[in-house]
Write a protein that holds these residues in place. Structure first.
Motif, PDB file in Angstrom:
ATOM      1  N   THR A 219       5.972  -8.644  -5.077  1.00 23.51           N
ATOM      2  CA  THR A 219       6.793  -9.212  -6.262  1.00 23.51           C
ATOM      3  C   THR A 219       7.365 -10.408  -6.299  1.00 23.51           C
ATOM      4  OG1 THR A 219       8.935  -8.180  -5.513  1.00 23.51           O
ATOM      5  CG2 THR A 219       7.603  -6.737  -6.995  1.00 23.51           C
ATOM      6  N   PHE A 220       7.448 -11.054  -5.051  1.00 25.62           N
ATOM      7  CA  PHE A 220       7.618 -12.565  -5.003  1.00 25.62           C
ATOM      8  C   PHE A 220       6.779 -13.423  -5.277  1.00 25.62           C
ATOM      9  CE2 PHE A 220      10.952 -10.697  -2.215  1.00 25.62           C
ATOM     10  CZ  PHE A 220      12.022 -11.687  -2.706  1.00 25.62           C
ATOM     11  N   ASP A 221       5.158 -13.309  -5.186  1.00 24.20           N
ATOM     12  CA  ASP A 221       4.603 -14.248  -5.309  1.00 24.20           C
ATOM     13  C   ASP A 221       3.168 -13.472  -5.788  1.00 24.20           C
ATOM     14  OD1 ASP A 221       3.478 -13.012  -2.826  1.00 24.20           O
ATOM     15  OD2 ASP A 221       3.068 -15.021  -2.099  1.00 24.20           O
ATOM     16  N   GLY A 222       3.226 -12.121  -5.817  1.00 27.67           N
ATOM     17  CA  GLY A 222       1.828 -11.864  -6.301  1.00 27.67           C
ATOM     18  C   GLY A 222       0.689 -11.421  -5.295  1.00 27.67           C
ATOM     19  N   SER A 223       0.811 -11.738  -4.084  1.00 30.24           N
ATOM     20  CA  SER A 223      -0.023 -11.685  -3.042  1.00 30.24           C
ATOM     21  C   SER A 223      -0.359 -10.379  -2.387  1.00 30.24           C
ATOM     22  CB  SER A 223       0.185 -12.716  -2.005  1.00 30.24           C
ATOM     23  OG  SER A 223       1.459 -12.701  -1.265  1.00 30.24           O
ATOM     24  N   TYR A 224      -1.417  -9.998  -1.960  1.00 30.83           N
ATOM     25  CA  TYR A 224      -1.515  -8.585  -1.363  1.00 30.83           C
ATOM     26  C   TYR A 224      -1.127  -8.744   0.196  1.00 30.83           C
ATOM     27  CZ  TYR A 224      -4.911  -7.020  -5.055  1.00 30.83           C
ATOM     28  OH  TYR A 224      -5.250  -6.883  -6.573  1.00 30.83           O
ATOM     29  N   GLU A 225      -0.579  -7.680   0.829  1.00 31.33           N
ATOM     30  CA  GLU A 225      -0.417  -7.786   2.037  1.00 31.33           C
ATOM     31  C   GLU A 225      -1.383  -7.350   2.874  1.00 31.33           C
ATOM     32  OE1 GLU A 225       4.359  -8.073   2.871  1.00 31.33           O
ATOM     33  OE2 GLU A 225       3.502  -5.663   3.136  1.00 31.33           O
ATOM     34  N   PRO A 226      -1.833  -7.731   4.053  1.00 33.78           N
ATOM     35  CA  PRO A 226      -3.195  -7.298   4.763  1.00 33.78           C
ATOM     36  C   PRO A 226      -2.912  -5.838   5.307  1.00 33.78           C
ATOM     37  CG  PRO A 226      -1.646  -8.711   6.048  1.00 33.78           C
ATOM     38  CD  PRO A 226      -1.178  -8.555   4.652  1.00 33.78           C
ATOM     39  N   ILE A 227      -3.311  -5.104   4.346  1.00 39.71           N
ATOM     40  CA  ILE A 227      -3.187  -3.346   4.865  1.00 39.71           C
ATOM     41  C   ILE A 227      -4.221  -3.103   5.953  1.00 39.71           C
ATOM     42  CG2 ILE A 227      -3.047  -1.095   4.184  1.00 39.71           C
ATOM     43  CD1 ILE A 227      -1.058  -3.102   2.789  1.00 39.71           C
ATOM     44  N   ALA A 228      -5.324  -3.666   6.037  1.00 39.15           N
ATOM     45  CA  ALA A 228      -6.354  -3.357   7.063  1.00 39.15           C
ATOM     46  C   ALA A 228      -5.908  -3.972   8.334  1.00 39.15           C
ATOM     47  CB  ALA A 228      -7.647  -3.666   6.597  1.00 39.15           C
ATOM     48  N   GLU A 229      -5.825  -4.958   8.137  1.00 37.99           N
ATOM     49  CA  GLU A 229      -5.134  -5.611   9.357  1.00 37.99           C
ATOM     50  C   GLU A 229      -3.794  -4.955  10.271  1.00 37.99           C
ATOM     51  OE1 GLU A 229      -6.072  -7.104   6.883  1.00 37.99           O
ATOM     52  OE2 GLU A 229      -7.296  -8.845   7.009  1.00 37.99           O
ATOM     53  N   LEU A 230      -2.858  -4.794   9.238  1.00 32.55           N
ATOM     54  CA  LEU A 230      -1.501  -3.960   9.835  1.00 32.55           C
ATOM     55  C   LEU A 230      -2.268  -2.646  10.272  1.00 32.55           C
ATOM     56  CD1 LEU A 230       1.415  -3.293   9.746  1.00 32.55           C
ATOM     57  CD2 LEU A 230       1.138  -2.409   7.239  1.00 32.55           C
ATOM     58  N   CYS A 231      -3.064  -1.818   9.729  1.00 32.05           N
ATOM     59  CA  CYS A 231      -3.610  -0.474  10.611  1.00 32.05           C
ATOM     60  C   CYS A 231      -4.239  -0.877  11.691  1.00 32.05           C
ATOM     61  CB  CYS A 231      -4.510   0.141   9.450  1.00 32.05           C
ATOM     62  SG  CYS A 231      -3.829   0.797   8.067  1.00 32.05           S
ATOM     63  N   ALA A 232      -4.732  -2.037  11.907  1.00 33.05           N
ATOM     64  CA  ALA A 232      -5.485  -2.264  12.934  1.00 33.05           C
ATOM     65  C   ALA A 232      -4.573  -2.756  14.125  1.00 33.05           C
ATOM     66  CB  ALA A 232      -6.504  -3.795  12.857  1.00 33.05           C
ATOM     67  N   ALA A 233      -3.597  -3.448  13.739  1.00 36.31           N
ATOM     68  CA  ALA A 233      -2.623  -3.893  14.634  1.00 36.31           C
ATOM     69  C   ALA A 233      -1.799  -2.614  15.118  1.00 36.31           C
ATOM     70  CB  ALA A 233      -1.532  -4.545  14.155  1.00 36.31           C
ATOM     71  N   LEU A 234      -1.676  -1.673  14.456  1.00 34.62           N
ATOM     72  CA  LEU A 234      -0.988  -0.379  14.656  1.00 34.62           C
ATOM     73  C   LEU A 234      -2.031   0.417  15.628  1.00 34.62           C
ATOM     74  CD1 LEU A 234       1.279   0.539  11.541  1.00 34.62           C
ATOM     75  CD2 LEU A 234       1.888  -0.113  13.666  1.00 34.62           C
ATOM     76  N   ASP A 235      -3.243   0.395  15.386  1.00 36.65           N
ATOM     77  CA  ASP A 235      -4.081   1.061  16.331  1.00 36.65           C
ATOM     78  C   ASP A 235      -4.035   0.662  17.527  1.00 36.65           C
ATOM     79  OD1 ASP A 235      -5.052   2.698  14.051  1.00 36.65           O
ATOM     80  OD2 ASP A 235      -6.795   1.484  13.637  1.00 36.65           O
ATOM     81  N   ASP A 236      -3.987  -0.773  17.592  1.00 43.05           N
ATOM     82  CA  ASP A 236      -3.864  -1.524  18.969  1.00 43.05           C
ATOM     83  C   ASP A 236      -2.562  -0.915  19.553  1.00 43.05           C
ATOM     84  OD1 ASP A 236      -4.875  -3.373  21.122  1.00 43.05           O
ATOM     85  OD2 ASP A 236      -2.889  -4.357  20.460  1.00 43.05           O
ATOM     86  N   LEU A 237      -1.517  -0.890  18.861  1.00 40.45           N
ATOM     87  CA  LEU A 237      -0.203  -0.628  19.554  1.00 40.45           C
ATOM     88  C   LEU A 237      -0.217   0.975  20.219  1.00 40.45           C
ATOM     89  CD1 LEU A 237       2.958  -0.975  19.905  1.00 40.45           C
ATOM     90  CD2 LEU A 237       3.247  -0.022  17.793  1.00 40.45           C
ATOM     91  N   GLN A 238      -1.028   1.821  19.391  1.00 34.93           N
ATOM     92  CA  GLN A 238      -1.118   3.225  19.932  1.00 34.93           C
ATOM     93  C   GLN A 238      -2.113   3.247  20.924  1.00 34.93           C
ATOM     94  OE1 GLN A 238      -3.016   5.952  17.271  1.00 34.93           O
ATOM     95  NE2 GLN A 238      -2.461   7.704  18.181  1.00 34.93           N
ATOM     96  N   GLU A 239      -3.107   2.643  21.170  1.00 34.66           N
ATOM     97  CA  GLU A 239      -4.066   2.549  22.104  1.00 34.66           C
ATOM     98  C   GLU A 239      -3.203   2.174  23.487  1.00 34.66           C
ATOM     99  OE1 GLU A 239      -8.125   0.288  23.690  1.00 34.66           O
ATOM    100  OE2 GLU A 239      -7.649   0.692  21.774  1.00 34.66           O
ATOM    101  N   ARG A 240      -2.104   1.007  23.444  1.00 37.13           N
ATOM    102  CA  ARG A 240      -1.374   0.466  24.562  1.00 37.13           C
ATOM    103  C   ARG A 240      -0.236   1.079  25.049  1.00 37.13           C
ATOM    104  NH1 ARG A 240       1.331  -3.573  23.040  1.00 37.13           N
ATOM    105  NH2 ARG A 240       0.565  -3.879  20.807  1.00 37.13           N
ATOM    106  N   THR A 241       0.386   1.976  23.750  1.00 37.05           N
ATOM    107  CA  THR A 241       1.658   2.589  24.019  1.00 37.05           C
ATOM    108  C   THR A 241       1.664   4.095  23.947  1.00 37.05           C
ATOM    109  OG1 THR A 241       2.522   2.146  21.918  1.00 37.05           O
ATOM    110  CG2 THR A 241       2.711   0.326  23.440  1.00 37.05           C
ATOM    111  N   GLY A 242       0.681   4.651  22.903  1.00 40.12           N
ATOM    112  CA  GLY A 242       0.699   5.923  22.625  1.00 40.12           C
ATOM    113  C   GLY A 242       1.553   6.217  21.395  1.00 40.12           C
ATOM    114  N   LEU A 243       2.127   5.298  20.949  1.00 35.30           N
ATOM    115  CA  LEU A 243       2.928   5.348  19.620  1.00 35.30           C
ATOM    116  C   LEU A 243       2.097   5.515  18.464  1.00 35.30           C
ATOM    117  CD1 LEU A 243       5.683   2.694  20.135  1.00 35.30           C
ATOM    118  CD2 LEU A 243       5.919   5.099  20.397  1.00 35.30           C
ATOM    119  N   ASP A 244       1.862   6.543  17.571  1.00 33.92           N
ATOM    120  CA  ASP A 244       1.419   6.598  16.534  1.00 33.92           C
ATOM    121  C   ASP A 244       2.032   6.492  15.128  1.00 33.92           C
ATOM    122  OD1 ASP A 244      -0.761   7.508  14.726  1.00 33.92           O
ATOM    123  OD2 ASP A 244      -0.789   9.663  15.159  1.00 33.92           O
ATOM    124  N   ILE A 245       1.932   5.325  14.529  1.00 32.97           N
ATOM    125  CA  ILE A 245       2.947   4.834  13.296  1.00 32.97           C
ATOM    126  C   ILE A 245       2.143   5.076  12.063  1.00 32.97           C
ATOM    127  CG2 ILE A 245       4.478   3.371  12.724  1.00 32.97           C
ATOM    128  CD1 ILE A 245       5.552   4.117  15.198  1.00 32.97           C
TER     129      ILE A 245
END
Length: 470
Positions: A219-245
């Motif tokens: 709502t601040f500027d009308g831009s999309y947040e990078p959802i696919a990149e966010l999921c990829a970062a969390l995939d990497d987090l799960q691979e490193r730590t086991g956390l499934d977010i």
């Protein structure tokens, strides 16, 4: 005349009233208006009551000129007729109004298809009063799933649930964290990045994180947040730590824009980590307020214990919304709009709105006094600030002067770490035509000479001047 005779004491002295508001003879009919802060002693004619309320509402702003709101301000007359026919139907009474309930189910199915749910039959969802309620439901589901996985240590002092999000989230997420005792972990803005950074969000996650919120259309500027990149970062987090977010996509606006205009963009249930999505039917869903939608990937994403089965007015029905009784009119209007437009119709409407936003942004930039932050390339929304060499006035002065012409254009300061940046934002909606955009540019051009002659910005207290917070 003072509005109050003392602290907390409304002025109840009789006020004069147009004699023509009476039924027949203006010489002998009503000459005093009823009190404002207590019930009148007796009834009055419906025409009189209507005129009193109508006259006071004339002082409201013109909703079509409100460039702050994302909420739909125009629908076809046929939609208004349908809403009027359904305003007395209680949405919660699904036994008494089974066809209204069926239209709700069809809307959920249509959205599941639109958002690429892997198994449309397994997708669950419901209508809400808006995205704020839908976000509360999604947050509750995230917390309950986390609590179930951590039943061996929650509740305890060491296990305080947290939710990760950008600092640009709508205030409903701050409310959720407050109401449901969840720690809000917010990624600040940095430089020219005005929304969540995927890697920074992943770094804030730990074993107590119930989920991460991604915003499809800030709502601040009308831009999309990078959802696919966010999921990829969390995939990497799960691979490193086991956390499934899990991820919830707050698509209040963008979830009804991206499927039609940005089909290449992967942000929805095609991403396995996306557990739930919400949208506002009363924003780019093109329906009058208030209706929203919340959908979960499958039954596992919405814990069964959050669904109440109520025996109400003769039948048992499941409910998992926060609200209970509410009119079915908006749900019917949503189904009407889905039928009326279809995919191609929605694409045409949203593309036209984006074209207006892009064109208007270019014309604002061409004036030379302003610098664009966004250009309406994602949501049909753009934000801009004064150019570096403009020192005589600021965005708050511009907002104030445009209000003189009826335009409501919000001016506000960005949150951490960009509190130094104050902007104006224009939301283009269906019904904001090229002709209206022309009038807006004419009025903006008209106020600039006076603003340029100022010796300094008039606004002293920017916090008090901020006319919009989300």
């Amino acid at each position: 005349m003072p509005l109050h005779t003392g602290p907390g004491k409304p002025d109840e002295r009789p006020r004069s009233m147009n004699p023509f508001y009476g039924e027949a003879n203006p010489v002998v009919e009503m000459t005093e208006a009823p009190p404002r802060h207590r019930l009148p002693t007796g009834p009055m004619l419906p025409t009189t009551a209507y005129q009193l309320v109508h006259d006071e509402l004339m002082l409201d702003g013109n909703s079509r000129l409100n460039l702050a709101t994302f909420v739909t301000t125009w629908m076809e007359p046929q939609a208004g007729v349908l809403m009027n026919e359904c305003r007395d139907k209680n949405m919660i009474d699904k036994d008494e109004y089974p066809r209204t309930a069926e239209l709700e189910r069809r809307c959920v199915a249509m959205l599941a298809n639109l958002w690429n749910a892997p198994d449309r039959e397994a997708t669950v969802g419901c209508s809400t009063t808006g995205s704020s309620e839908a976000c509360m439901l999604a947050g509750m589901a995230l917390k309950r799933r986390w609590a179930r996985r951590n039943a061996d240590r929650y509740p305890s002092r060491e296990a305080r649930p947290n939710l990760v999000m950008g600092v640009n989230v709508q205030v409903c997420w701050e409310k959720f964290c407050n109401f449901w005792e969840v720690e809000a972990r917010q990624v600040p803005m940095e430089g020219d990045r005005f929304h969540l950074d995927p890697q920074a969000a992943a770094e804030l996650c730990d074993e107590n994180t119930i989920g991460v919120v991604g915003i499809l259309g800030s709502t601040f500027d009308g831009s999309y947040e990078p959802i696919a990149e966010l999921c990829a970062a969390l995939d990497d987090l799960q691979e490193r730590t086991g956390l499934d977010i899990p991820v919830h996509v707050d698509g209040a606006s963008g979830a009804m824009v991206a499927p039609f205009l940005d089909e290449y963009l992967v942000w929805d249930f095609r991403l396995p980590r996306v557990a739930s999505i919400n949208t506002s039917g009363h924003k780019y869903g093109l329906v009058y307020p208030g209706v929203g939608w919340a959908l979960w990937r499958d039954k596992e994403a919405l814990p069964e214990e959050l669904i109440f089965r109520v025996n109400y007015l003769g039948g048992e029905m499941p409910t998992f919304a926060l609200n209970f009784s509410r009119p079915g009119a908006q749900v019917v209007a949503q189904y009407y709009t889905f039928l009326r437009l279809g995919r191609e119709g929605y694409r045409a409407v949203q593309q036209t709105t984006r074209n207006v936003a892009r064109g208007l942004a270019e014309r604002v930039e061409a004036l030379g006094d302003f610098q664009l932050l966004t250009r309406g390339n994602e949501l049909p929304v753009f934000a801009f600030t004064t150019a570096p060499d403009v020192t005589a006035y600021d965005v708050f002065d511009v907002s104030r002067r445009l209000r003189e012409f009826g335009w409501l254009v919000p001016a506000y300061t960005f949150p951490a770490n960009r509190q130094d940046l104050s902007v104006l934002r224009v939301v283009c909606r269906n019904g904001f035509s090229t002709d209206l955009a022309d009038l807006f540019v004419e009025d903006l051009t008209r106020v600039l000479p006076d603003l340029r002659r100022q010796s300094h910005p008039v606004t002293r207290d920017k916090e008090a001047a901020t006319s919009f917070h989300h």
